[in-house]
Design a protein around this motif. Structure first.
Motif, PDB file in Angstrom:
ATOM      1  N   LYS A  68      -1.923   3.317 -14.805  1.00 43.91           N
ATOM      2  CA  LYS A  68      -1.059   3.978 -13.825  1.00 43.91           C
ATOM      3  C   LYS A  68      -0.571   2.967 -12.800  1.00 43.91           C
ATOM      4  CE  LYS A  68      -3.157   8.481 -14.360  1.00 43.91           C
ATOM      5  NZ  LYS A  68      -3.750   9.638 -13.718  1.00 43.91           N
ATOM      6  N   THR A  84       0.846  -1.184   0.000  1.00 40.91           N
ATOM      7  CA  THR A  84       0.000   0.000   0.000  1.00 40.91           C
ATOM      8  C   THR A  84       0.887   1.241   0.000  1.00 40.91           C
ATOM      9  OG1 THR A  84      -1.692  -1.173   1.243  1.00 40.91           O
ATOM     10  CG2 THR A  84      -1.848   1.219   1.205  1.00 40.91           C
ATOM     11  N   THR A 143      -2.417  -2.462  -9.795  1.00 45.24           N
ATOM     12  CA  THR A 143      -2.574  -1.387  -8.827  1.00 45.24           C
ATOM     13  C   THR A 143      -4.049  -1.017  -8.760  1.00 45.24           C
ATOM     14  OG1 THR A 143      -0.356  -0.530  -9.223  1.00 45.24           O
ATOM     15  CG2 THR A 143      -1.929   0.980  -8.240  1.00 45.24           C
ATOM     16  N   THR A 181      -0.903   8.524  -2.428  1.00 50.39           N
ATOM     17  CA  THR A 181      -0.694   9.592  -3.401  1.00 50.39           C
ATOM     18  C   THR A 181      -0.340  10.876  -2.654  1.00 50.39           C
ATOM     19  OG1 THR A 181      -2.986  10.324  -3.384  1.00 50.39           O
ATOM     20  CG2 THR A 181      -2.424   8.569  -4.933  1.00 50.39           C
ATOM     21  N   LYS A 230      -4.372   9.500  -0.770  1.00 50.31           N
ATOM     22  CA  LYS A 230      -5.305   8.446  -1.155  1.00 50.31           C
ATOM     23  C   LYS A 230      -4.529   7.143  -1.320  1.00 50.31           C
ATOM     24  CE  LYS A 230      -8.584  11.509  -3.302  1.00 50.31           C
ATOM     25  NZ  LYS A 230      -9.112  12.047  -4.527  1.00 50.31           N
ATOM     26  N   LYS A 231      -5.136   6.046  -0.851  1.00 51.53           N
ATOM     27  CA  LYS A 231      -4.453   4.752  -0.901  1.00 51.53           C
ATOM     28  C   LYS A 231      -4.409   4.191  -2.319  1.00 51.53           C
ATOM     29  CE  LYS A 231      -5.212   2.898   3.691  1.00 51.53           C
ATOM     30  NZ  LYS A 231      -5.722   1.772   4.456  1.00 51.53           N
ATOM     31  N   LEU A 232      -3.261   3.621  -2.640  1.00 53.70           N
ATOM     32  CA  LEU A 232      -3.087   2.822  -3.840  1.00 53.70           C
ATOM     33  C   LEU A 232      -2.507   1.487  -3.395  1.00 53.70           C
ATOM     34  CD1 LEU A 232      -1.518   5.395  -6.334  1.00 53.70           C
ATOM     35  CD2 LEU A 232      -3.834   4.487  -6.368  1.00 53.70           C
ATOM     36  N   ASN A 288      -7.085   1.490  -6.838  1.00 49.89           N
ATOM     37  CA  ASN A 288      -7.288   2.740  -6.110  1.00 49.89           C
ATOM     38  C   ASN A 288      -8.065   2.461  -4.825  1.00 49.89           C
ATOM     39  OD1 ASN A 288      -9.976   2.460  -6.909  1.00 49.89           O
ATOM     40  ND2 ASN A 288      -9.902   4.139  -8.379  1.00 49.89           N
ATOM     41  N   ALA A 289      -8.447   3.497  -4.102  1.00 51.62           N
ATOM     42  CA  ALA A 289      -9.103   3.344  -2.803  1.00 51.62           C
ATOM     43  C   ALA A 289     -10.461   2.657  -2.906  1.00 51.62           C
ATOM     44  CB  ALA A 289      -9.264   4.711  -2.130  1.00 51.62           C
ATOM     45  N   VAL A 313      -6.338   0.445 -11.629  1.00 51.02           N
ATOM     46  CA  VAL A 313      -5.882   1.649 -12.336  1.00 51.02           C
ATOM     47  C   VAL A 313      -4.652   1.372 -13.194  1.00 51.02           C
ATOM     48  CG1 VAL A 313      -6.885   3.270 -10.699  1.00 51.02           C
ATOM     49  CG2 VAL A 313      -4.552   2.459 -10.339  1.00 51.02           C
TER      50      VAL A 313
END
Length: 165
Positions: free
Chosen positions: A153, A63, A125, A66, A70-72, A127-128, A133
């Motif tokens: 991304k 984890t 990957t 950004t 924000k979690k990725l 996103n939250a 993504v």
């Protein structure tokens, strides 16, 4: 600070005030971009994906955050695709290419390779909200060689603190 350059009474002419404001804004933008670049690879949480839950292969879930916190979450389905990197502020990266040993040397490792021309997702990957993504994909060539590329991304570099290991 920039609005005060224009509001405060000063003997500086308008073009000089504009140059000062532009300098302040560009310095702020560049420093924010550098913080974002250097901090984007920092891993805040590391989880192992046990072979029983990951198709018989040891994987890792990392984890990162950004610039807006924000979690990725990046899931690397095969930890053998993580290699040491020379990039500053990172310890690991997803491999650009891989060469598996011949089956007579290491049958278990050689079995990880796909057929020539086959593509396989190595990492994803999220996103939250759990949406994908980005992906890191290997395209297998002959003799266990594979070339990797990213789509979307994907987070490719990871700075993992020793306490997480």
């Amino acid at each position: 600070m920039t609005p005060f350059i224009f509001i405060v009474e000063s003997s500086l002419p308008l073009p000089a005030r504009i140059v000062l404001a532009a300098t302040a804004l560009s310095t702020s933008s560049i420093s924010t971009a550098l913080v974002g670049w250097s901090g984007a690879s920092y891993v805040v949480d590391l989880q192992r994906l046990p072979p029983a839950d990951n198709g018989g292969i040891e994987g890792i879930e990392m984890t990162t955050l950004t610039l807006t916190l924000k979690k990725l979450v990046t899931r690397v389905y095969d930890a053998d695709f993580l290699v040491e990197t020379k990039r500053p502020f990172a310890k690991w990266e997803l491999a650009q290419s891989v060469l598996l040993p011949p089956p007579k040397e290491d049958a278990l490792m050689a079995a990880k390779g796909g057929a020539q021309g086959e593509e396989e997702t190595i990492a994803e990957t999220f996103n939250a909200t759990g949406e994908i993504v980005g992906r890191w994909i290997v395209k297998w060539e002959s003799d266990g060689a594979g070339t990797c590329h990213g789509t979307g991304k994907i987070i490719r570099y990871f700075n993992v603190h020793e306490e997480l290991l």
